[in-house]
Design a protein around this motif. Structure first.
Motif, short mmCIF file in Angstrom:
data_model
loop_
_atom_site.label_atom_id
_atom_site.label_comp_id
_atom_site.label_asym_id
_atom_site.label_seq_id
_atom_site.Cartn_x
_atom_site.Cartn_y
_atom_site.Cartn_z
N THR A 50 0.85 -1.19 0.00
CA THR A 50 0.00 0.00 0.00
C THR A 50 0.89 1.25 0.00
O THR A 50 2.07 1.19 0.33
CB THR A 50 -0.90 0.07 1.26
OG1 THR A 50 -0.07 0.26 2.40
CG2 THR A 50 -1.72 -1.21 1.43
N VAL A 51 0.25 2.37 -0.34
CA VAL A 51 0.98 3.64 -0.32
C VAL A 51 1.44 3.93 1.10
O VAL A 51 2.59 4.37 1.32
CB VAL A 51 0.08 4.77 -0.87
CG1 VAL A 51 0.72 6.14 -0.64
CG2 VAL A 51 -0.21 4.54 -2.35
N ALA A 52 0.59 3.64 2.08
CA ALA A 52 0.98 3.89 3.49
C ALA A 52 2.20 3.05 3.87
O ALA A 52 3.12 3.54 4.54
CB ALA A 52 -0.20 3.60 4.41
N ASP A 53 2.22 1.78 3.44
CA ASP A 53 3.40 0.93 3.71
C ASP A 53 4.66 1.57 3.14
O ASP A 53 5.71 1.61 3.79
CB ASP A 53 3.31 -0.43 2.98
CG ASP A 53 2.20 -1.34 3.50
OD1 ASP A 53 1.72 -1.13 4.63
OD2 ASP A 53 1.83 -2.27 2.74
N ALA A 54 4.57 2.06 1.90
CA ALA A 54 5.76 2.59 1.22
C ALA A 54 6.24 3.88 1.89
O ALA A 54 7.44 4.08 2.06
CB ALA A 54 5.44 2.85 -0.26
N LEU A 55 5.27 4.74 2.29
CA LEU A 55 5.68 6.00 2.91
C LEU A 55 6.30 5.75 4.29
O LEU A 55 7.28 6.39 4.68
CB LEU A 55 4.50 6.97 3.00
CG LEU A 55 3.93 7.40 1.63
CD1 LEU A 55 2.79 8.40 1.80
CD2 LEU A 55 5.02 7.98 0.71
N ALA A 56 5.76 4.77 5.02
CA ALA A 56 6.32 4.44 6.34
C ALA A 56 7.72 3.83 6.17
O ALA A 56 8.65 4.16 6.93
CB ALA A 56 5.40 3.47 7.07
N TYR A 57 7.87 2.98 5.16
CA TYR A 57 9.20 2.37 4.89
C TYR A 57 10.20 3.46 4.51
O TYR A 57 11.34 3.47 4.96
CB TYR A 57 9.04 1.31 3.79
CG TYR A 57 10.28 0.50 3.46
CD1 TYR A 57 11.26 0.22 4.41
CD2 TYR A 57 10.45 -0.02 2.16
CE1 TYR A 57 12.38 -0.55 4.08
CE2 TYR A 57 11.56 -0.79 1.83
CZ TYR A 57 12.54 -1.04 2.80
OH TYR A 57 13.63 -1.79 2.47
N ARG A 58 9.73 4.41 3.71
CA ARG A 58 10.62 5.52 3.31
C ARG A 58 11.14 6.27 4.54
O ARG A 58 12.32 6.60 4.62
CB ARG A 58 9.85 6.48 2.39
CG ARG A 58 10.64 7.67 1.94
CD ARG A 58 9.93 8.44 0.82
NE ARG A 58 10.76 9.56 0.41
CZ ARG A 58 10.73 10.75 1.00
NH1 ARG A 58 9.88 10.99 2.01
NH2 ARG A 58 11.54 11.71 0.60
N GLU A 59 10.25 6.52 5.51
CA GLU A 59 10.67 7.21 6.74
C GLU A 59 11.72 6.39 7.49
O GLU A 59 12.69 6.93 8.01
CB GLU A 59 9.46 7.48 7.66
CG GLU A 59 8.51 8.55 7.12
CD GLU A 59 9.21 9.85 6.74
OE1 GLU A 59 10.00 10.37 7.55
OE2 GLU A 59 9.01 10.33 5.60
N ARG A 60 11.53 5.07 7.55
CA ARG A 60 12.51 4.23 8.26
C ARG A 60 13.86 4.26 7.55
O ARG A 60 14.91 4.26 8.18
CB ARG A 60 12.00 2.78 8.38
CG ARG A 60 10.71 2.64 9.18
CD ARG A 60 10.46 1.22 9.65
NE ARG A 60 10.22 0.24 8.57
CZ ARG A 60 9.08 0.09 7.90
NH1 ARG A 60 8.04 0.85 8.18
NH2 ARG A 60 8.96 -0.83 6.95
N ILE A 61 13.81 4.29 6.21
CA ILE A 61 15.07 4.37 5.46
C ILE A 61 15.76 5.70 5.73
O ILE A 61 16.96 5.76 6.05
CB ILE A 61 14.80 4.18 3.95
CG1 ILE A 61 14.30 2.76 3.68
CG2 ILE A 61 16.07 4.48 3.13
CD1 ILE A 61 13.77 2.55 2.26
#
Ligand code: DOR
Ligand code: ZN
Length: 346
Positions: A50-61
């Motif tokens: 999901t878009v939310a998964d990707a944005l949260a992963y981006r923050e962790r990166i």
């Protein structure tokens, strides 16, 4: 003789596995040291759907990027049979850069991948409409198709028909390994491009099997015959070289998961991505083509600016460590305890 020095625009990695948690912390400094940006593969467990998964992963990166570095992750979504046109529009609006197609069962963490590509046609049509590229792991998974033929059969059965059906779709044939793939991309429209890994430019399948089983040379798609390696070197340095760009597919796995009765697919190369490519281009006397491959062709395909700073490589052999720390485990790099002919100068 004078030391050879090579200064090029800072490269980007258009295909990178960064994992998550302690593994992410361990590997990200290596990419951030050489690359300006990277397209981040979404095959986490569970996958980034999901878009939310990707944005949260981006923050962790971003939180894991060392303070002194300026490294931009470009996020992708993992396509499943449940993807919808609405998801694609949301993804585009949120700045997701592309969607990744893993045929179900083709590789690491691909169990939730796509079973029936043709059922996803409305999704793919929407991607073509909004200009979201499809990144393709191009292998069929049929039991009766030899693992060394899986890419070539994918081209015939899936990719060729897909390109005919949707000529407007922007598509990256990821980590190509065969003469057939190089030819398809060379002859296709400029909507179609490919990434090529350092291992597929530097090694043939003997690396995995001669002198014992060498799990650190095992990746998917698997290394092929020397004729295919030559075809890839020709493609990245030839007349249609603008269609090919850097994507390391650096894919870390802990030592015990590689050196196992059922070893994982994936080669860790991010610690020396650009140096390994320099070696490959030098083999075919094409160091003058390295900058386009590493720093120009990818941004042009994705419609992004090139990086504004440079990196410098020195022709000076460097010893690769036996291993790197990987959380509480160890990570064995490509070419462990051997040398690489080029060194990135800080
Ligand atoms: O060798 C590979 N490793 N090929 C892939 O397609 C996935 C990757 C991984 O995630 O480990
Ligand atoms: Zn990959």
């Amino acid at each position: 003789m004078q030391t050879q020095i090579l200064t090029i625009t800072r490269p980007d990695d258009w295909h990178l596995h960064l994992r998550d948690g302690a593994a992410l912390q361990a590997v990200i400094p290596f990419s951030a040291r050489q690359m300006g940006r990277a397209v981040i593969m979404p095959n986490l467990k569970p996958p980034v759907v999901t878009v939310a998964d990707a944005l949260a992963y981006r923050e962790r990166i971003l939180a894991a990027v060392p303070a002194a570095r300026n490294f931009q992750p470009l996020m992708t979504l993992y396509l499943t049979d449940r993807a919808t046109p609405t998801l694609i529009r949301e993804a585009k609006a949120a700045g997701i850069i592309a969607c990744k197609l893993y045929p179900a069962g083709a590789t690491t963490n691909s169990a939730s991948g796509v079973c029936d590509l043709w059922a996803l046609l409305p999704v793919l049509e929407t991607m073509a409409q909004v200009g979201l590229p499809l990144l393709v792991h191009g292998e069929v998974t049929d039991e009766d198709i030899d693992i060394f033929d899986r890419e070539a059969v994918f081209i015939e059965r899936i990719l060729f028909p897909l390109l005919q059906r949707l000529p407007e779709l922007k598509l990256v044939f990821e980590h190509i390994t065969t003469a057939e793939a190089a030819q398809l991309v060379t002859e296709a429209s400029d909507q179609v491009a490919a990434t090529v890994t350092p291992q597929h430019l530097l090694y043939n399948r003997n690396a995995i099997l001669v002198g014992g089983i060498k799990p650190h040379y095992y990746c998917l798609p698997v290394l092929k015959r020397e004729t295919h390696r030559s075809a890839l070197l020709k493609a990245v340095s030839g007349k249609q070289a603008h269609k090919f760009f850097l994507g390391t597919d650096s894919a870390p796995h802990a030592q015990n998961n590689k050196e196992s009765a059922c070893g994982c697919a994936g080669i860790f190369s991010a610690f020396a991505g650009i140096e390994l490519y320099a070696e490959a281009f030098e083999q075919v006397d094409a160091l003058d083509k390295l900058q386009a491959f590493a720093s120009e062709n990818g941004p042009r395909f994705y419609g992004l600016p090139e990086n504004s700073d440079t990196i410098t490589l020195k022709k000076c052999a460097r010893m690769v460590p036996a291993s790197f720390a990987y959380g509480d485990q160890q990570l064995i790099p490509l070419r462990a305890q051997e040398t690489i002919a080029w060194t990135l100068v800080e």
